[in-house]
Each structure stands twice: as structure tokens, then as C-alpha cells.
Write a protein that holds these residues in place. Structure first.
Motif, PDB file in Angstrom:
ATOM      1  N   ASP A  13       0.800  -1.222  -0.041  1.00 44.42           N
ATOM      2  CA  ASP A  13       0.167  -0.065  -0.025  1.00 44.42           C
ATOM      3  C   ASP A  13       0.918   1.268   0.083  1.00 44.42           C
ATOM      4  O   ASP A  13       1.816   1.388   0.820  1.00 44.42           O
ATOM      5  CB  ASP A  13      -0.713  -0.048   1.208  1.00 44.42           C
ATOM      6  CG  ASP A  13      -1.751   1.359   1.387  1.00 44.42           C
ATOM      7  OD1 ASP A  13      -2.555   1.271   0.368  1.00 44.42           O
ATOM      8  OD2 ASP A  13      -1.429   2.102   2.318  1.00 44.42           O
ATOM      9  N   TYR A  15       0.380   4.705   0.742  1.00 44.92           N
ATOM     10  CA  TYR A  15       0.287   5.411   1.690  1.00 44.92           C
ATOM     11  C   TYR A  15       1.214   5.013   3.172  1.00 44.92           C
ATOM     12  O   TYR A  15       1.865   5.637   3.443  1.00 44.92           O
ATOM     13  CB  TYR A  15      -1.400   5.873   2.188  1.00 44.92           C
ATOM     14  CG  TYR A  15      -1.253   6.341   3.590  1.00 44.92           C
ATOM     15  CD1 TYR A  15      -1.188   7.874   3.468  1.00 44.92           C
ATOM     16  CD2 TYR A  15      -1.667   5.819   4.749  1.00 44.92           C
ATOM     17  CE1 TYR A  15      -1.328   8.701   4.728  1.00 44.92           C
ATOM     18  CE2 TYR A  15      -1.759   6.546   5.903  1.00 44.92           C
ATOM     19  CZ  TYR A  15      -1.605   7.751   5.850  1.00 44.92           C
ATOM     20  OH  TYR A  15      -1.906   8.594   6.918  1.00 44.92           O
ATOM     21  N   THR A  76      -5.627  -1.638   8.995  1.00 38.58           N
ATOM     22  CA  THR A  76      -6.098  -0.587   8.151  1.00 38.58           C
ATOM     23  C   THR A  76      -7.591  -1.001   7.849  1.00 38.58           C
ATOM     24  O   THR A  76      -8.330   0.004   7.119  1.00 38.58           O
ATOM     25  CB  THR A  76      -5.206  -0.811   6.576  1.00 38.58           C
ATOM     26  OG1 THR A  76      -5.427  -1.807   6.391  1.00 38.58           O
ATOM     27  CG2 THR A  76      -4.006  -0.171   6.877  1.00 38.58           C
ATOM     28  N   SER A  77      -8.223  -2.133   8.050  1.00 37.94           N
ATOM     29  CA  SER A  77      -9.510  -2.555   7.723  1.00 37.94           C
ATOM     30  C   SER A  77     -10.359  -2.174   8.761  1.00 37.94           C
ATOM     31  O   SER A  77     -11.689  -2.698   8.799  1.00 37.94           O
ATOM     32  CB  SER A  77      -9.523  -3.709   7.210  1.00 37.94           C
ATOM     33  OG  SER A  77      -9.014  -3.889   6.151  1.00 37.94           O
ATOM     34  N   ASN A 148      -9.765   5.168  11.456  1.00 36.13           N
ATOM     35  CA  ASN A 148     -10.614   4.368  10.478  1.00 36.13           C
ATOM     36  C   ASN A 148     -12.070   4.944  10.498  1.00 36.13           C
ATOM     37  O   ASN A 148     -12.634   5.111   9.697  1.00 36.13           O
ATOM     38  CB  ASN A 148     -10.319   2.893  10.363  1.00 36.13           C
ATOM     39  CG  ASN A 148      -8.942   2.549   9.944  1.00 36.13           C
ATOM     40  OD1 ASN A 148      -8.127   3.382   9.291  1.00 36.13           O
ATOM     41  ND2 ASN A 148      -8.436   1.267  10.381  1.00 36.13           N
ATOM     42  N   LEU A 151     -12.981   7.848   8.580  1.00 37.95           N
ATOM     43  CA  LEU A 151     -12.935   7.713   7.302  1.00 37.95           C
ATOM     44  C   LEU A 151     -13.922   6.960   6.599  1.00 37.95           C
ATOM     45  O   LEU A 151     -13.878   7.063   5.132  1.00 37.95           O
ATOM     46  CB  LEU A 151     -11.452   7.162   6.921  1.00 37.95           C
ATOM     47  CG  LEU A 151     -10.339   7.636   7.452  1.00 37.95           C
ATOM     48  CD1 LEU A 151      -8.969   6.939   7.247  1.00 37.95           C
ATOM     49  CD2 LEU A 151     -10.066   9.081   6.743  1.00 37.95           C
ATOM     50  N   ILE A 152     -14.982   6.513   7.155  1.00 33.54           N
ATOM     51  CA  ILE A 152     -15.936   5.719   6.466  1.00 33.54           C
ATOM     52  C   ILE A 152     -17.033   6.642   5.743  1.00 33.54           C
ATOM     53  O   ILE A 152     -17.339   7.650   6.314  1.00 33.54           O
ATOM     54  CB  ILE A 152     -16.839   4.878   7.322  1.00 33.54           C
ATOM     55  CG1 ILE A 152     -15.832   3.635   8.038  1.00 33.54           C
ATOM     56  CG2 ILE A 152     -17.764   4.106   6.950  1.00 33.54           C
ATOM     57  CD1 ILE A 152     -16.484   3.143   9.117  1.00 33.54           C
TER      58      ILE A 152
ATOM     59  N   GLN B  16     -15.861   0.777   0.030  1.00 34.80           N
ATOM     60  CA  GLN B  16     -14.368   1.474   0.172  1.00 34.80           C
ATOM     61  C   GLN B  16     -13.223   0.038   0.278  1.00 34.80           C
ATOM     62  O   GLN B  16     -12.320  -0.106  -0.584  1.00 34.80           O
ATOM     63  CB  GLN B  16     -14.110   1.861   1.736  1.00 34.80           C
ATOM     64  CG  GLN B  16     -14.469   3.524   1.603  1.00 34.80           C
ATOM     65  CD  GLN B  16     -14.270   4.068   2.779  1.00 34.80           C
ATOM     66  OE1 GLN B  16     -13.787   3.465   3.855  1.00 34.80           O
ATOM     67  NE2 GLN B  16     -14.247   5.204   2.751  1.00 34.80           N
ATOM     68  N   GLU B  17     -13.933  -0.930   0.916  1.00 32.07           N
ATOM     69  CA  GLU B  17     -13.069  -2.227   1.012  1.00 32.07           C
ATOM     70  C   GLU B  17     -12.992  -2.924  -0.467  1.00 32.07           C
ATOM     71  O   GLU B  17     -11.842  -3.527  -0.724  1.00 32.07           O
ATOM     72  CB  GLU B  17     -13.921  -3.547   1.932  1.00 32.07           C
ATOM     73  CG  GLU B  17     -13.035  -4.477   2.374  1.00 32.07           C
ATOM     74  CD  GLU B  17     -11.642  -4.447   3.258  1.00 32.07           C
ATOM     75  OE1 GLU B  17     -10.592  -4.708   2.939  1.00 32.07           O
ATOM     76  OE2 GLU B  17     -12.061  -3.659   4.201  1.00 32.07           O
ATOM     77  N   THR B  26      -5.228  -0.199   0.653  1.00 33.51           N
ATOM     78  CA  THR B  26      -6.022  -0.618   1.996  1.00 33.51           C
ATOM     79  C   THR B  26      -7.362   0.228   2.095  1.00 33.51           C
ATOM     80  O   THR B  26      -7.278   1.218   1.480  1.00 33.51           O
ATOM     81  CB  THR B  26      -5.264  -0.399   3.198  1.00 33.51           C
ATOM     82  OG1 THR B  26      -4.916   1.000   3.235  1.00 33.51           O
ATOM     83  CG2 THR B  26      -3.927  -1.249   3.106  1.00 33.51           C
ATOM     84  N   ARG B  27      -8.229  -0.179   2.756  1.00 30.07           N
ATOM     85  CA  ARG B  27      -9.555   0.713   2.994  1.00 30.07           C
ATOM     86  C   ARG B  27      -9.215   2.102   3.653  1.00 30.07           C
ATOM     87  O   ARG B  27      -9.791   3.068   3.378  1.00 30.07           O
ATOM     88  CB  ARG B  27     -10.336  -0.032   3.914  1.00 30.07           C
ATOM     89  CG  ARG B  27     -11.763   0.535   4.303  1.00 30.07           C
ATOM     90  CD  ARG B  27     -12.777  -0.276   4.589  1.00 30.07           C
ATOM     91  NE  ARG B  27     -13.129  -0.263   5.902  1.00 30.07           N
ATOM     92  CZ  ARG B  27     -13.816  -1.293   6.852  1.00 30.07           C
ATOM     93  NH1 ARG B  27     -14.272  -2.102   6.129  1.00 30.07           N
ATOM     94  NH2 ARG B  27     -13.734  -1.182   8.052  1.00 30.07           N
ATOM     95  N   GLN B  28      -8.209   1.987   4.471  1.00 32.09           N
ATOM     96  CA  GLN B  28      -7.726   3.378   5.142  1.00 32.09           C
ATOM     97  C   GLN B  28      -7.282   4.187   3.972  1.00 32.09           C
ATOM     98  O   GLN B  28      -7.716   5.417   4.025  1.00 32.09           O
ATOM     99  CB  GLN B  28      -6.313   2.915   6.147  1.00 32.09           C
ATOM    100  CG  GLN B  28      -6.295   4.198   7.014  1.00 32.09           C
ATOM    101  CD  GLN B  28      -5.219   3.883   7.893  1.00 32.09           C
ATOM    102  OE1 GLN B  28      -4.126   3.550   7.554  1.00 32.09           O
ATOM    103  NE2 GLN B  28      -5.396   4.009   9.302  1.00 32.09           N
ATOM    104  N   THR B  29      -6.373   3.820   3.132  1.00 32.69           N
ATOM    105  CA  THR B  29      -6.176   4.453   2.101  1.00 32.69           C
ATOM    106  C   THR B  29      -7.184   5.258   1.436  1.00 32.69           C
ATOM    107  O   THR B  29      -6.890   6.646   0.880  1.00 32.69           O
ATOM    108  CB  THR B  29      -4.919   3.673   1.148  1.00 32.69           C
ATOM    109  OG1 THR B  29      -3.826   3.447   2.023  1.00 32.69           O
ATOM    110  CG2 THR B  29      -4.517   4.853   0.158  1.00 32.69           C
ATOM    111  N   GLY B  31     -10.195   5.645   2.094  1.00 30.89           N
ATOM    112  CA  GLY B  31     -10.879   6.668   2.765  1.00 30.89           C
ATOM    113  C   GLY B  31     -10.101   7.932   2.975  1.00 30.89           C
ATOM    114  O   GLY B  31     -10.868   9.195   2.908  1.00 30.89           O
TER     115      GLY B  31
END
Lengths: 152, 64
Positions: A13, A15, A76-77, A148, A151-152, B16-17, B26-29, B31
Motif C-alpha cells: 500500500d 500510503y 487498516t480495515s 478509520n 474515514l468511512i 471502500q473495502e 487498503t481501506r484506510q488509504t 478513506g
């Protein structure tokens, strides 16, 4: 991703990769400055080489690991309460497993304990290591979850 | 940077996932990109645009 021998340490990833590279860079600069100060001080103060080298290794590892833990980029999830609770149980089981493995493996490395106090010492140290592992993962999970869910 | 990733993702609709898995992030990225807190590389921008069936202009370009 740039081609570099450090690539094997970095995640896919982008980031996460850039954040980790920053942590390594910050740690390296801190280490350089610390070595510079130690080098200057060594002209006036006599240091134990082994201790000084060990402290510099600890400085780098603790800084990079600490920054990684509090950055909240590990899990991250994990973004919902349900996912958080589930992961918390996983961490708890992993830490307990680590403690049990530590108790079982330790005698093979250092030999069987010859007294009850030595045995209790091994159990105590293993428990402390397991608790440390749990708290490190717990802080990382909590930070990741808090980050997280925004960020949803 | 402002972008229209979230609006376009919700229109499909995918999570997002799901988008993260498809573009190798990743989901975080995802977001962070949607919130404008992280500017992705051109490679990731293109991957997201392809998955959402949009052009880079439609997703990442500011149009008055």
C-alpha cells in the motif's frame, strides 16, 4: 514503488509505504544526531562502548516502532465497533499464545529451571513479555480504529 | 486535494473495502483519499478511475 534494497521491508500500500519511509528517515536522522553528540561527548567523557552502541540501537528501534504504533496504520480495515471487538479478541489470544510459547521454549534456550524461584522468574518474565505484546497491539488497534471510523 | 471518488463510488455502489482490493490499496488509504487527506500517486489515480469507470478529469480535476 521505487527499486531499492529496502523494498522488502515495505508494504504494498503506497500510503503505508510512504509513512513507514518517513519513520525510518526520522529515526535515521535522530540516530545520526545522537551519534554526533556521543562522538563529541566522548572527547570529554569515557563511555562503555557496548552500552552506548546498545542504547543507539534501542533509540532507533523504539522511535520507529513507537511512531508506527501511534500512527494507527497497522489495522487498516478496522473501522466498526464489531470489527474492533473481534480484532481485540484475536490480539488477546495471540498474546496468550505468545506467553505460553515463551514459557515452553525458554527452558530449551536457557536450560531447565533448577529452583522454584527460577521457574517463577521465567513465568513472570514471559507474562511481562506477553502483556507488553498485548499493550503494544492494543494501542495500535485503538489508534487505527479511531482513525478509520472517521474515514468511512 | 478535492476529489469526487466517494460520490462516484457510492453511485456504483461499491464499498471502500471492495475498491481498495481492486486497486491494491487498503481501506484506510481509500478513506484518506476520499477525505482529501492523502494525494495518491498517478498510478493509483488511474487505477481508481478505471475501477469507477471515470476519467482522471472527472475524479480529480477541479471544474468550476
Amino acid at each position: 514503488m521505487m527499486k531499492s534494497w529496502i523494498s522488502f521491508l515495505l508494504p504494498d500500500d503506497e500510503y503505508k509505504e510512504s509513512k513507514i519511509l518517513y519513520f525510518f528517515s526520522e529515526g535515521a536522522i535522530l540516530l545520526f544526531l545522537s551519534l554526533l553528540v556521543t562522538f563529541i561527548c566522548s572527547r570529554f567523557i569515557s563511555f562503555d562502548t557496548e552500552t552506548v552502541l546498545f542504547l543507539h540501537v534501542v533509540l532507533f528501534v523504539v522511535y520507529v516502532l513507537g511512531r508506527y504504533i501511534v500512527s494507527g496504520i497497522e489495522f487498516t480495515s478496522i473501522a466498526t465497533e464489531q470489527e474492533y471487538q473481534k480484532e481485540l479478541k484475536v490480539i488477546l489470544v495471540k498474546s496468550a499464545g505468545f506467553t505460553a510459547m515463551f514459557i515452553l521454549v525458554y527452558p530449551f534456550i536457557s536450560g531447565l529451571p533448577v529452583s522454584i524461584s527460577e521457574g517463577l522468574g521465567i513465568i513472570g518474565f514471559s507474562t511481562w513479555a506477553g502483556l507488553m505484546m498485548f499493550f503494544i497491539n492494543f494501542i495500535s488497534l485503538k489508534r487505527s480504529y479511531n482513525r478509520n471510523k472517521e474515514l468511512i | 486535494m478535492e476529489n469526487k471518488v466517494k460520490i462516484n463510488r457510492l453511485e456504483l455502489p461499491i464499498t471502500q473495502e471492495q475498491l481498495a482490493k481492486k486497486v491494491g490499496a487498503t481501506r484506510q488509504t481509500i478513506g484518506l483519499i476520499e477525505k482529501g487527506e492523502y494525494n495518491p500517486s498517478l498510478q493509483l489515480c488511474v487505477a481508481i478511475a478505471k475501477e469507477l469507470g471515470k476519467t482522471l478529469d472527472e475524479l480529480f480535476w477541479e471544474v468550476d
